[in-house]
Design a protein around this motif. Structure first.
Motif, PDB file in Angstrom:
ATOM      1  N   VAL A  69      13.361  54.160  -3.364  1.00  0.00           N
ATOM      2  CA  VAL A  69      12.570  53.278  -2.509  1.00  0.00           C
ATOM      3  C   VAL A  69      11.553  52.560  -3.387  1.00  0.00           C
ATOM      4  O   VAL A  69      10.801  53.200  -4.133  1.00  0.00           O
ATOM      5  CB  VAL A  69      11.854  54.078  -1.394  1.00  0.00           C
ATOM      6  CG1 VAL A  69      11.037  53.151  -0.508  1.00  0.00           C
ATOM      7  CG2 VAL A  69      12.872  54.868  -0.563  1.00  0.00           C
ATOM      8  N   VAL A 105       7.488  55.990   6.755  1.00  0.00           N
ATOM      9  CA  VAL A 105       7.512  54.548   6.956  1.00  0.00           C
ATOM     10  C   VAL A 105       8.402  54.237   8.154  1.00  0.00           C
ATOM     11  O   VAL A 105       9.590  54.589   8.151  1.00  0.00           O
ATOM     12  CB  VAL A 105       8.043  53.825   5.700  1.00  0.00           C
ATOM     13  CG1 VAL A 105       8.174  52.330   5.939  1.00  0.00           C
ATOM     14  CG2 VAL A 105       7.154  54.110   4.501  1.00  0.00           C
ATOM     15  N   ALA A 107      11.018  52.449  10.271  1.00  0.00           N
ATOM     16  CA  ALA A 107      12.157  51.642   9.836  1.00  0.00           C
ATOM     17  C   ALA A 107      12.251  50.381  10.694  1.00  0.00           C
ATOM     18  O   ALA A 107      13.172  50.208  11.490  1.00  0.00           O
ATOM     19  CB  ALA A 107      13.438  52.454   9.914  1.00  0.00           C
ATOM     20  N   PHE A 111       8.170  46.507   7.728  1.00  0.00           N
ATOM     21  CA  PHE A 111       7.997  47.353   6.547  1.00  0.00           C
ATOM     22  C   PHE A 111       9.241  47.438   5.669  1.00  0.00           C
ATOM     23  O   PHE A 111       9.128  47.507   4.452  1.00  0.00           O
ATOM     24  CB  PHE A 111       7.566  48.758   6.952  1.00  0.00           C
ATOM     25  CG  PHE A 111       6.302  48.784   7.763  1.00  0.00           C
ATOM     26  CD1 PHE A 111       5.120  48.268   7.255  1.00  0.00           C
ATOM     27  CD2 PHE A 111       6.289  49.318   9.041  1.00  0.00           C
ATOM     28  CE1 PHE A 111       3.951  48.279   8.005  1.00  0.00           C
ATOM     29  CE2 PHE A 111       5.121  49.335   9.795  1.00  0.00           C
ATOM     30  CZ  PHE A 111       3.955  48.813   9.274  1.00  0.00           C
ATOM     31  N   VAL A 112      10.422  47.504   6.263  1.00  0.00           N
ATOM     32  CA  VAL A 112      11.666  47.634   5.497  1.00  0.00           C
ATOM     33  C   VAL A 112      12.260  46.239   5.342  1.00  0.00           C
ATOM     34  O   VAL A 112      12.734  45.635   6.295  1.00  0.00           O
ATOM     35  CB  VAL A 112      12.662  48.584   6.191  1.00  0.00           C
ATOM     36  CG1 VAL A 112      13.952  48.684   5.388  1.00  0.00           C
ATOM     37  CG2 VAL A 112      12.046  49.963   6.378  1.00  0.00           C
ATOM     38  N   LYS A 113      12.233  45.743   4.116  1.00  0.00           N
ATOM     39  CA  LYS A 113      12.651  44.368   3.862  1.00  0.00           C
ATOM     40  C   LYS A 113      14.116  44.234   3.477  1.00  0.00           C
ATOM     41  O   LYS A 113      14.753  43.240   3.777  1.00  0.00           O
ATOM     42  CB  LYS A 113      11.773  43.732   2.769  1.00  0.00           C
ATOM     43  CG  LYS A 113      10.318  43.663   3.148  1.00  0.00           C
ATOM     44  CD  LYS A 113      10.129  42.895   4.447  1.00  0.00           C
ATOM     45  CE  LYS A 113       8.678  42.799   4.837  1.00  0.00           C
ATOM     46  NZ  LYS A 113       8.466  42.172   6.128  1.00  0.00           N
ATOM     47  N   ILE A 123      10.572  48.062   0.474  1.00  0.00           N
ATOM     48  CA  ILE A 123       9.629  48.129   1.589  1.00  0.00           C
ATOM     49  C   ILE A 123       8.331  47.404   1.240  1.00  0.00           C
ATOM     50  O   ILE A 123       8.042  47.167   0.070  1.00  0.00           O
ATOM     51  CB  ILE A 123       9.314  49.595   1.987  1.00  0.00           C
ATOM     52  CG1 ILE A 123       8.598  50.335   0.845  1.00  0.00           C
ATOM     53  CG2 ILE A 123      10.589  50.329   2.404  1.00  0.00           C
ATOM     54  CD1 ILE A 123       8.085  51.709   1.235  1.00  0.00           C
TER      55      ILE A 123
END
Length: 131
Positions: A69, A105, A107, A111-113, A123
């Motif tokens: 990550v 985090v 999902a 936040f999750v790119k 992220i």
């Protein structure tokens, strides 16, 4: 679907499935009476991954576990995806740093790119989200 019994997987043909509370009621061709059905309550059913339709850009959780990550903006590596839990509203990614610290985090697109099985998970956490 398949039911594991004595180390083997027995196929079960789904005749009908209906949502019920937080689960589902399933009628199988091979199960004809309520007593036999009751014995299967809360048992784990299996499916072959090739039999499950999946949208483009979606992934099985098992394929994401262990991915690195990274920060999408800086490239800083935060750790590896250790687990995916669900709070009821959305999935939560559990990220474990190299020192064993866990961070959580949501999902969601905020936040999750990006997710790539080759590159990892990118992220953009807010301050304090990653320990």
């Amino acid at each position: 679907l398949y039911l594991r019994s004595n180390g083997a997987f027995a196929p079960l043909k789904v005749k009908k499935i209906s949502p019920y509370k937080s689960g589902a009621l399933v009628l199988f061709s091979e199960i004809s009476d309520p007593d036999s059905a009751a014995k299967l309550r809360s048992r784990i059913l299996y499916a072959h991954r090739n039999d499950i339709p999946i949208e483009k850009g979606s992934f099985f959780i098992v394929d994401l576990l262990g991915l690195d990550v990274f920060d999408a903006n800086t490239g800083v590596r935060y750790g590896k995806l250790k687990d995916v839990t669900n709070s009821g509203a959305q999935d939560i990614y559990v990220i474990e740093s190299d020192s064993g610290v866990l961070s959580y985090v949501p999902a969601i697109k905020e936040f999750v790119k990006e997710i790539s099985l080759d590159k990892g998970i990118l992220i953009t956490p807010i301050e304090g989200m990653i320990e």
